[in-house]
Write an enzyme that holds these catalytic residues in place. Structure first.
Site, PDB file in Angstrom:
ATOM      1  N   SER A 136       4.249  -0.805   4.775  1.00 26.73           N
ATOM      2  CA  SER A 136       3.997  -1.982   5.610  1.00 26.73           C
ATOM      3  C   SER A 136       2.581  -2.477   5.363  1.00 26.73           C
ATOM      4  O   SER A 136       1.973  -2.154   4.341  1.00 26.73           O
ATOM      5  CB  SER A 136       4.242  -1.638   7.086  1.00 26.73           C
ATOM      6  OG  SER A 136       4.253  -2.822   7.847  1.00 26.73           O
ATOM      7  N   ASN A 137       2.041  -3.250   6.270  1.00 27.68           N
ATOM      8  CA  ASN A 137       0.677  -3.761   6.107  1.00 27.68           C
ATOM      9  C   ASN A 137       0.006  -3.849   7.472  1.00 27.68           C
ATOM     10  O   ASN A 137       0.607  -3.521   8.488  1.00 27.68           O
ATOM     11  CB  ASN A 137       0.703  -5.124   5.401  1.00 27.68           C
ATOM     12  CG  ASN A 137       1.561  -6.119   6.159  1.00 27.68           C
ATOM     13  OD1 ASN A 137       1.275  -6.434   7.311  1.00 27.68           O
ATOM     14  ND2 ASN A 137       2.621  -6.591   5.541  1.00 27.68           N
TER      15      ASN A 137
END
Ligand code: CTP
Length: 407
Positions: A211-212
């Site tokens: 993810s980020n």
């Protein structure tokens, strides 16, 4: 914006009270009428005569000092105001406001106020971070007050910290924003707004993902602002931990492909579609159905490029929709944002520099530049994400109104 607006200025006992004198002057210069109520604490720092002389109105200092028998002075002030501004707001007044206490002129009048309320807290840093103060601030936010973040810098105590009254321009902008919401209340009335928020999440196995850092806060602020401006809002979110703004419909997704399906599913319904989400550019080609075990050797994960949701929305417009994207950049912000505007065929790109602490992921503040396909380039100042969101809608709605008038 403030021409003929009636602003009730509530002053409480902090050293920043002296700045409220200049604040009243600047509000009046912008065309506003300012009437003042002061606690005894505020009067210890600056006299009612100063405020009366500047504002040309009598100053309220005592709930029971009723000189005019034709009215009840604190109700009269509360009914008169278009905006109530508490500046400086001490920890004490925050506590009273959060708990509905009215035991002197300022808190009593604030209980009777029924217009938008803006609070500019200012106090010692330790008082600001005190758990009770933070709890009160949360409560006030939930109750719909507009809170201005105190600034960091040199405090009256002789050391640096958070708690200073922000620049007067920041306070005035917040008042203008509140007036704008009142004035522009209907700018998105009846419009359907579709917004994606948060970083997408691509499974590696049942317990791991890629993810980020995107918190989703900007997307949520845009949803809240659109709702405040009268829209029906559908939010496609990857962040179930965030509080859903009042009246906003939410649909939770995980991956980029889930998000694409959700956004495309509601595209025909929408008048505005906003891709505020940080979409993972790649997904794991073959996520493992079972938890991957470590066996002492290196692991290679093959990634496949994800679809570009923004670009695909722009090609699938069903009617005269406005498609808005974001460009989070760490360098050459405007140049890269322009590139994305053209490549993805969006109507607007909201560019922000995520390399700066105050405008990066996971902060409560932001500063953005809006680029339109017509070549407009409009900057917002550094504001809370909620205020930036409001400004974004104002800019876009005003530009569209100008277009339709020009057409
Ligand atoms: N976006 C999208 N689908 C993707 C990637 C991005 O819809 N697969 C959208 C984002 O929601 C945002 C805009 O495109 O509105 C720009 O996203 P950003 O991450 O800044 O840029 P990328 O297109 O991913 O390009 P790069 O990572 O190379 O900067």
């Amino acid at each position: 914006m403030l021409q003929d607006k009636k602003i009730a200025l509530f002053m409480t006992g902090g050293i920043a009270s002296y700045k409220a004198a200049e604040l009243s002057r600047q509000l009046i210069k912008k065309g506003a009428h300012v009437r003042v109520a002061m606690t005894s604490g505020a009067q210890a720092f600056i006299t009612p005569l100063t405020m009366q002389t500047l504002t040309k109105y009598p100053v309220l200092t005592d709930t029971f000092d009723e000189t005019d028998p034709t009215l009840v002075q604190h109700i009269d002030l509360a009914d008169w105001a278009d905006v109530a501004l508490v500046a400086p707001a001490t920890a004490n007044i925050l506590s009273k406001m959060a708990n509905g206490i009215g035991d002197e002129i300022v808190s009593t009048t604030l209980l009777a106020v029924h217009c938008p309320r803006v609070i500019a807290p200012s106090m010692n840093e330790n008082m600001y971070y005190n758990l009770a103060t933070q709890r009160n601030l949360r409560q006030l936010r939930e109750d719909g007050y507009t809170l201005i973040e105190p600034a960091e810098g040199f405090l009256a105590e002789g050391y640096s910290g958070k708690g200073r009254l922000p620049d007067l321009s920041v306070i005035i902008e917040a008042v203008e924003d509140v007036v704008a919401v009142t004035k522009w209340k209907k700018i998105l009335e009846g419009k359907n707004v579709l917004i994606s928020a948060g970083g997408t999440l691509e499974r590696v196995d049942p317990v791991r993902y890629i993810s980020n850092d995107s918190s989703g806060k900007m997307g949520y602020s845009l949803a809240k602002a659109a709702k405040r401006l009268g829209a029906n809002v559908h939010l496609v979110s990857t962040r179930p931990q965030l509080a859903v703004p009042h009246g906003v419909e939410v649909e939770y997704v995980e991956s980029a492909r889930d998000m694409q399906e959700a956004m495309e599913g509601s595209l025909a319904w929408s008048d505005y579609a906003v891709m505020a989400a940080a979409v993972s550019d790649y997904r794991v080609s073959h996520p493992s159905e079972q938890k991957i075990k470590s066996d002492g050797s290196d692991l290679t994960i093959h990634l496949t490029e994800n679809p570009d949701i923004l670009a695909s929305l722009a090609t699938k417009k069903t009617h005269d929709q406005t498609i808005i994207g974001f460009a989070a950049e760490t360098e050459h912000v405007i140049k890269y944002a322009k590139g994305k505007l053209h490549k993805k065929k969006a109507d607007w790109i909201v560019a922000n520099d995520v390399s700066q602490e105050a405008t990066g992921f996971n902060t409560d503040t932001n500063q953005v530049t809006l680029l339109s396909k017509e070549g407009q380039l409009i900057e917002t100042g550094l504001l809370s994400k909620d205020d930036v969101a409001l400004r974004i809608w104002k800019i876009i709605a005003e530009a569209e109104e100008d277009d339709s008038h020009g057409a």
